[in-house]
Design a protein around this motif. Structure first.
Motif, PDB file in Angstrom:
ATOM      1  N   ALA A  74       6.729   0.107 -12.389  1.00  0.00           N
ATOM      2  CA  ALA A  74       7.355   1.428 -12.260  1.00  0.00           C
ATOM      3  C   ALA A  74       8.792   1.325 -11.770  1.00  0.00           C
ATOM      4  O   ALA A  74       9.129   0.501 -10.927  1.00  0.00           O
ATOM      5  CB  ALA A  74       6.544   2.297 -11.310  1.00  0.00           C
ATOM      6  N   ARG A  75       9.643   2.189 -12.288  1.00  0.00           N
ATOM      7  CA  ARG A  75      11.018   2.346 -11.841  1.00  0.00           C
ATOM      8  C   ARG A  75      11.248   3.830 -11.582  1.00  0.00           C
ATOM      9  O   ARG A  75      10.971   4.663 -12.428  1.00  0.00           O
ATOM     10  CB  ARG A  75      12.012   1.855 -12.900  1.00  0.00           C
ATOM     11  N   PHE A  76      11.770   4.151 -10.410  1.00  0.00           N
ATOM     12  CA  PHE A  76      11.921   5.572 -10.073  1.00  0.00           C
ATOM     13  C   PHE A  76      13.037   6.216 -10.868  1.00  0.00           C
ATOM     14  O   PHE A  76      14.128   5.666 -11.024  1.00  0.00           O
ATOM     15  CB  PHE A  76      12.202   5.761  -8.579  1.00  0.00           C
ATOM     16  N   ASP A  77      12.739   7.416 -11.364  1.00  0.00           N
ATOM     17  CA  ASP A  77      13.722   8.297 -11.955  1.00  0.00           C
ATOM     18  C   ASP A  77      13.309   9.706 -11.540  1.00  0.00           C
ATOM     19  O   ASP A  77      12.120   9.968 -11.340  1.00  0.00           O
ATOM     20  CB  ASP A  77      13.741   8.162 -13.479  1.00  0.00           C
ATOM     21  N   ASP A  78      14.276  10.603 -11.379  1.00  0.00           N
ATOM     22  CA  ASP A  78      13.918  11.961 -10.974  1.00  0.00           C
ATOM     23  C   ASP A  78      12.792  12.491 -11.851  1.00  0.00           C
ATOM     24  O   ASP A  78      12.860  12.409 -13.077  1.00  0.00           O
ATOM     25  CB  ASP A  78      15.135  12.885 -11.087  1.00  0.00           C
TER      26      ASP A  78
END
Length: 274
Positions: free
Chosen positions: A142-146
């Protein structure tokens, strides 16, 4: 409102990914400080023997060095400060106890199986079951994005007024579009029951968030949710649990196959009765 965030790490690649995700998440909602802990259980003393202070002290020193090196190797987010701490105890029990003082606990996930129990490991599963605040389980990829789209796994529990209010409070931070996804496992006409299920959403004629109600068909809940996640740009899945018995049933061997999510989508667990 989320102000205090606890991140637990175990020096694995999964926890490194969770730390990176947690810092980006916190920066996006204006949180400038996080508490990073590593819970350490000495394994060198046989059961029944007296705990020797010197060996445990040496082990703690070595673990403290390892914690410092782990964090040093990973550049912190420029907008977030880390406060790190080594704790002695059993990881799940200690994290659950610490959760009393936080608004959110973030944990890394291990494994590459689709089964939630395997993806998120026994410690993370136990913390998610027993914690006193919401728990965000972050898989390694997972990679955070709004959050622009959030899946909300719907059932009679998650669509209670109290649960939906929790969701609305959280979504105030992102204003994401909520996908209320209900898996219909049969081909019969159950519209009346489904209307009762979704009725709480329409109590407010002018809801404060955009949403859509989706009914998908699948032989299992697993199939319906996974297919929906793979076909839509959802970056967070939300589940609601009420009590330990419910969660234990969820992970019972006969039910595990029914609750599976895509391994690249983080899962946020709300509790109605912590």
């Amino acid at each position: 409102m989320i102000k205090n965030v606890l991140v637990s790490i175990d020096f694995s690649k999964g926890s490194a990914a969770a730390l990176r995700y947690a810092e980006a998440f916190c920066a996006s909602i204006g949180i400038r400080d996080i508490h990073v802990i590593h819970v350490f259980t000495p394994q060198t003393v046989a059961a029944g023997e007296a705990l020797s202070a010197a060996p445990v002290g040496e082990l703690m020193d070595a673990r403290e060095d390892a914690l410092g090196e782990f964090l040093k190797m990973r550049t912190p987010h420029p907008e977030v400060r880390r406060r790190s701490e080594l704790m002695l105890g059993f990881p799940a029990d200690k994290i659950v106890d610490e959760s009393k003082r936080y608004d959110l606990v973030i944990l890394g996930a291990t494994g590459d199986s689709d089964v939630l129990e395997s993806v998120f490991g026994s410690i993370s599963s136990e913390v998610a079951q027993k914690a006193h605040c919401p728990v965000l389980l972050v898989p390694q990829g997972a990679r955070f994005d709004d959050y622009r789209h959030i899946l909300y796994a719907s059932n009679s529990l998650s669509l209670s007024r109290k649960a939906v209010l929790k969701l609305m409070d959280f979504n105030d931070l992102f204003r994401a579009r909520i996908h209320f996804v209900h898996v219909n496992q049969d081909d019969g006409d159950n519209r009346r029951e489904r209307e009762k299920l979704f009725a709480p959403l329409f109590n407010n004629p002018d809801p404060e968030f955009a949403f859509e109600i989706v009914e998908v068909t699948g032989d299992t809940v697993r199939e319906g949710l996974v297919n929906y996640l793979r076909a839509n740009p959802v970056h967070l899945a939300v589940m609601v649990t009420e009590h330990r018995g419910f969660w234990e049933n969820l992970f019972h061997k006969s039910a595990t196959k029914q609750m599976v999510l895509h391994p690249e989508v983080p899962v946020l667990v709300f509790h109605l009765n912590a």
